[in-house]
Design a protein around this motif. Structure first.
Motif, PDB file in Angstrom:
ATOM      1  N   UNK A   5       0.818  -1.189   0.165  1.00  0.00           N
ATOM      2  CA  UNK A   5      -0.103  -0.034   0.060  1.00  0.00           C
ATOM      3  C   UNK A   5       1.043   1.344  -0.063  1.00  0.00           C
ATOM      4  N   UNK A   6       0.639   2.083  -0.863  1.00  0.00           N
ATOM      5  CA  UNK A   6       1.553   3.189  -1.178  1.00  0.00           C
ATOM      6  C   UNK A   6       1.014   4.492  -0.810  1.00  0.00           C
ATOM      7  N   UNK A   7       1.581   5.319  -0.351  1.00  0.00           N
ATOM      8  CA  UNK A   7       1.059   6.851   0.180  1.00  0.00           C
ATOM      9  C   UNK A   7       0.961   7.546  -1.143  1.00  0.00           C
ATOM     10  N   UNK A   8       0.473   8.834  -0.970  1.00  0.00           N
ATOM     11  CA  UNK A   8       0.333   9.762  -2.083  1.00  0.00           C
ATOM     12  C   UNK A   8       1.754  10.285  -2.670  1.00  0.00           C
ATOM     13  N   UNK A   9       2.793  10.273  -1.694  1.00  0.00           N
ATOM     14  CA  UNK A   9       3.928  10.904  -2.049  1.00  0.00           C
ATOM     15  C   UNK A   9       4.687   9.708  -2.873  1.00  0.00           C
ATOM     16  N   UNK A  10       4.496   8.377  -2.402  1.00  0.00           N
ATOM     17  CA  UNK A  10       5.192   7.166  -3.362  1.00  0.00           C
ATOM     18  C   UNK A  10       4.571   7.311  -4.475  1.00  0.00           C
ATOM     19  N   UNK A  11       3.163   7.530  -4.775  1.00  0.00           N
ATOM     20  CA  UNK A  11       2.483   7.234  -6.025  1.00  0.00           C
ATOM     21  C   UNK A  11       3.036   8.431  -6.878  1.00  0.00           C
ATOM     22  N   UNK A  12       3.158   9.570  -6.396  1.00  0.00           N
ATOM     23  CA  UNK A  12       3.502  10.795  -7.176  1.00  0.00           C
ATOM     24  C   UNK A  12       5.130  10.466  -7.641  1.00  0.00           C
ATOM     25  N   UNK A  13       5.934   9.870  -6.949  1.00  0.00           N
ATOM     26  CA  UNK A  13       7.084   9.381  -7.333  1.00  0.00           C
ATOM     27  C   UNK A  13       7.158   8.415  -8.316  1.00  0.00           C
TER      28      UNK A  13
END
Length: 70
Positions: A5-13
């Motif tokens: 499960x990824x947070x929004x920062x990881x998804x953005x990266x």
């Protein structure tokens, strides 16, 4: 295999965008997400599905013989 499960920062990266883009996807309900308390997480599989669904394949055209202009 366990789901990540990824947070929004990881998804953005991963997507190469700012954090505003995944937050907008969540707000507009365009991507599957999980709320854990006040935290929002995006399953890695949901991100892969989103990218696959929005991938545009190139158009292949037949090359025609060059016509002479006369």
């Amino acid at each position: 295999m366990k789901e990540r499960y990824l947070d929004v920062v990881q998804v953005a990266e991963i997507l190469g965008t700012t954090v505003r883009f995944p937050r907008r996807l969540i707000e507009e309900r365009r991507i599957t997400f999980v709320k854990v308390g006040r935290h929002v997480r995006i399953p890695e599989s949901a991100l892969a599905e989103f990218v696959a669904a929005h991938t545009v394949e190139p158009v292949t055209t037949r090359r025609t013989a060059l016509r002479s202009v006369a």
